[in-house]
Design a protein around this motif. Structure first.
Motif, PDB file in Angstrom:
ATOM      1  N   VAL A 104      13.314  -2.463  62.789  1.00 12.69           N
ATOM      2  CA  VAL A 104      13.222  -1.944  61.415  1.00 12.69           C
ATOM      3  C   VAL A 104      14.335  -2.541  60.562  1.00 12.69           C
ATOM      4  O   VAL A 104      14.095  -2.962  59.427  1.00 12.69           O
ATOM      5  CB  VAL A 104      13.273  -0.397  61.409  1.00 12.69           C
ATOM      6  CG1 VAL A 104      13.438   0.131  59.993  1.00 12.69           C
ATOM      7  CG2 VAL A 104      12.030   0.172  62.062  1.00 12.69           C
ATOM      8  N   LEU A 105      15.527  -2.588  61.081  1.00 11.21           N
ATOM      9  CA  LEU A 105      16.652  -3.165  60.353  1.00 11.21           C
ATOM     10  C   LEU A 105      16.393  -4.641  60.042  1.00 11.21           C
ATOM     11  O   LEU A 105      16.620  -5.094  58.914  1.00 11.21           O
ATOM     12  CB  LEU A 105      17.941  -3.012  61.169  1.00 11.21           C
ATOM     13  CG  LEU A 105      19.229  -3.440  60.492  1.00 11.21           C
ATOM     14  CD1 LEU A 105      19.455  -2.641  59.216  1.00 11.21           C
ATOM     15  CD2 LEU A 105      20.393  -3.266  61.434  1.00 11.21           C
ATOM     16  N   PHE A 106      15.894  -5.383  61.002  1.00  8.97           N
ATOM     17  CA  PHE A 106      15.549  -6.785  60.801  1.00  8.97           C
ATOM     18  C   PHE A 106      14.468  -6.924  59.719  1.00  8.97           C
ATOM     19  O   PHE A 106      14.563  -7.784  58.849  1.00  8.97           O
ATOM     20  CB  PHE A 106      15.074  -7.419  62.114  1.00  8.97           C
ATOM     21  CG  PHE A 106      14.675  -8.848  61.965  1.00  8.97           C
ATOM     22  CD1 PHE A 106      15.626  -9.841  61.785  1.00  8.97           C
ATOM     23  CD2 PHE A 106      13.332  -9.212  61.982  1.00  8.97           C
ATOM     24  CE1 PHE A 106      15.266 -11.174  61.640  1.00  8.97           C
ATOM     25  CE2 PHE A 106      12.957 -10.535  61.827  1.00  8.97           C
ATOM     26  CZ  PHE A 106      13.926 -11.521  61.658  1.00  8.97           C
ATOM     27  N   ALA A 107      13.470  -6.074  59.760  1.00  9.95           N
ATOM     28  CA  ALA A 107      12.382  -6.117  58.771  1.00  9.95           C
ATOM     29  C   ALA A 107      12.909  -5.833  57.367  1.00  9.95           C
ATOM     30  O   ALA A 107      12.510  -6.493  56.393  1.00  9.95           O
ATOM     31  CB  ALA A 107      11.285  -5.133  59.149  1.00  9.95           C
ATOM     32  N   PHE A 120      14.926  -8.857  56.192  1.00 13.57           N
ATOM     33  CA  PHE A 120      13.989  -9.935  55.872  1.00 13.57           C
ATOM     34  C   PHE A 120      13.310  -9.680  54.526  1.00 13.57           C
ATOM     35  O   PHE A 120      13.204 -10.573  53.687  1.00 13.57           O
ATOM     36  CB  PHE A 120      12.943 -10.071  56.983  1.00 13.57           C
ATOM     37  CG  PHE A 120      11.952 -11.158  56.742  1.00 13.57           C
ATOM     38  CD1 PHE A 120      12.316 -12.491  56.888  1.00 13.57           C
ATOM     39  CD2 PHE A 120      10.657 -10.853  56.345  1.00 13.57           C
ATOM     40  CE1 PHE A 120      11.405 -13.507  56.653  1.00 13.57           C
ATOM     41  CE2 PHE A 120       9.742 -11.857  56.107  1.00 13.57           C
ATOM     42  CZ  PHE A 120      10.117 -13.196  56.254  1.00 13.57           C
ATOM     43  N   TYR A 121      12.862  -8.452  54.297  1.00 10.28           N
ATOM     44  CA  TYR A 121      12.215  -8.088  53.034  1.00 10.28           C
ATOM     45  C   TYR A 121      13.166  -8.307  51.859  1.00 10.28           C
ATOM     46  O   TYR A 121      12.776  -8.867  50.830  1.00 10.28           O
ATOM     47  CB  TYR A 121      11.731  -6.633  53.083  1.00 10.28           C
ATOM     48  CG  TYR A 121      11.317  -6.105  51.740  1.00 10.28           C
ATOM     49  CD1 TYR A 121      10.098  -6.466  51.180  1.00 10.28           C
ATOM     50  CD2 TYR A 121      12.148  -5.268  51.004  1.00 10.28           C
ATOM     51  CE1 TYR A 121       9.713  -6.009  49.937  1.00 10.28           C
ATOM     52  CE2 TYR A 121      11.773  -4.796  49.756  1.00 10.28           C
ATOM     53  CZ  TYR A 121      10.562  -5.173  49.225  1.00 10.28           C
ATOM     54  OH  TYR A 121      10.189  -4.715  47.991  1.00 10.28           O
ATOM     55  N   LEU A 122      14.401  -7.863  51.978  1.00 13.22           N
ATOM     56  CA  LEU A 122      15.363  -8.002  50.890  1.00 13.22           C
ATOM     57  C   LEU A 122      15.667  -9.467  50.591  1.00 13.22           C
ATOM     58  O   LEU A 122      15.781  -9.855  49.426  1.00 13.22           O
ATOM     59  CB  LEU A 122      16.643  -7.235  51.210  1.00 13.22           C
ATOM     60  CG  LEU A 122      16.498  -5.706  51.237  1.00 13.22           C
ATOM     61  CD1 LEU A 122      17.791  -5.057  51.724  1.00 13.22           C
ATOM     62  CD2 LEU A 122      16.090  -5.166  49.884  1.00 13.22           C
ATOM     63  N   LEU A 123      15.786 -10.277  51.624  1.00 15.14           N
ATOM     64  CA  LEU A 123      16.009 -11.706  51.413  1.00 15.14           C
ATOM     65  C   LEU A 123      14.806 -12.372  50.761  1.00 15.14           C
ATOM     66  O   LEU A 123      14.941 -13.189  49.851  1.00 15.14           O
ATOM     67  CB  LEU A 123      16.337 -12.389  52.741  1.00 15.14           C
ATOM     68  CG  LEU A 123      17.703 -12.075  53.340  1.00 15.14           C
ATOM     69  CD1 LEU A 123      17.820 -12.679  54.732  1.00 15.14           C
ATOM     70  CD2 LEU A 123      18.806 -12.578  52.435  1.00 15.14           C
ATOM     71  N   LEU A 124      13.646 -12.032  51.220  1.00  7.85           N
ATOM     72  CA  LEU A 124      12.412 -12.587  50.659  1.00  7.85           C
ATOM     73  C   LEU A 124      12.259 -12.193  49.195  1.00  7.85           C
ATOM     74  O   LEU A 124      11.913 -13.016  48.349  1.00  7.85           O
ATOM     75  CB  LEU A 124      11.211 -12.115  51.479  1.00  7.85           C
ATOM     76  CG  LEU A 124       9.877 -12.786  51.184  1.00  7.85           C
ATOM     77  CD1 LEU A 124       9.973 -14.278  51.476  1.00  7.85           C
ATOM     78  CD2 LEU A 124       8.779 -12.156  52.017  1.00  7.85           C
ATOM     79  N   LYS A 125      12.537 -10.936  48.905  1.00 14.01           N
ATOM     80  CA  LYS A 125      12.428 -10.436  47.528  1.00 14.01           C
ATOM     81  C   LYS A 125      13.378 -11.188  46.604  1.00 14.01           C
ATOM     82  O   LYS A 125      13.056 -11.458  45.456  1.00 14.01           O
ATOM     83  CB  LYS A 125      12.733  -8.943  47.515  1.00 14.01           C
ATOM     84  CG  LYS A 125      12.555  -8.297  46.180  1.00 14.01           C
ATOM     85  CD  LYS A 125      12.813  -6.807  46.251  1.00 14.01           C
ATOM     86  CE  LYS A 125      12.736  -6.202  44.881  1.00 14.01           C
ATOM     87  NZ  LYS A 125      13.116  -4.801  44.879  1.00 14.01           N
ATOM     88  N   ARG A 126      14.534 -11.553  47.120  1.00  9.98           N
ATOM     89  CA  ARG A 126      15.537 -12.242  46.312  1.00  9.98           C
ATOM     90  C   ARG A 126      15.100 -13.650  45.923  1.00  9.98           C
ATOM     91  O   ARG A 126      15.402 -14.124  44.829  1.00  9.98           O
ATOM     92  CB  ARG A 126      16.843 -12.283  47.081  1.00  9.98           C
ATOM     93  CG  ARG A 126      17.942 -12.884  46.301  1.00  9.98           C
ATOM     94  CD  ARG A 126      19.238 -12.757  47.026  1.00  9.98           C
ATOM     95  NE  ARG A 126      20.260 -12.740  46.012  1.00  9.98           N
ATOM     96  CZ  ARG A 126      21.363 -12.073  46.067  1.00  9.98           C
ATOM     97  NH1 ARG A 126      21.613 -11.341  47.100  1.00  9.98           N
ATOM     98  NH2 ARG A 126      22.232 -12.138  45.107  1.00  9.98           N
TER      99      ARG A 126
END
Length: 121
Positions: A7-10, A13-19
């Protein structure tokens, strides 16, 4: 424990992708595509730089609404108009366009290359 790591990895990953992903529904136009439209009543041209930066190097036709004051001044903007954003910083334009899209503005455009490309054209 493994579930927490996944979950932490996901989330990371989501926050980096969103950026790095562009804001959906925002157009990016060159200065040459916009210069002739400065007097178009269906567009509002917004300079997101600080008041000081805008006074030192004003961009003719753009109203200065610093990014940190955008939320407080959103009522000045017409939702039916195209909002054209310019700044020195690509990240500022992305942040402002995302904020406007969340507030229900349908037509948001950024100046490709920002102030530098505007001044060069």
């Amino acid at each position: 424990m493994e579930n927490i790591i996944v979950v932490l990895f996901a989330v990371i990953f989501y926050l980096l992708l969103k950026r790095i992903m562009p804001v959906i529904g925002v157009k990016h136009k060159t200065p040459s595509e916009l210069r002739d439209r400065l007097k178009d009543k269906g567009k509002q041209f917004i300079d997101l730089r600080s008041t000081e930066a805008s006074k030192q190097n004003p961009v003719r036709g753009f109203e200065n609404v610093p990014l940190n004051e955008l939320s407080a001044n959103v009522q000045k903007l017409e939702r039916g108009n195209e909002i054209v954003l310019i700044s020195n910083n690509k990240r500022e334009m992305k942040k402002a366009s995302a904020k406007l899209k969340r507030r229900g503005f349908r037509y948001v455009t950024t100046v490709r290359g920002g102030i530098q490309s505007w001044n060069q054209s």
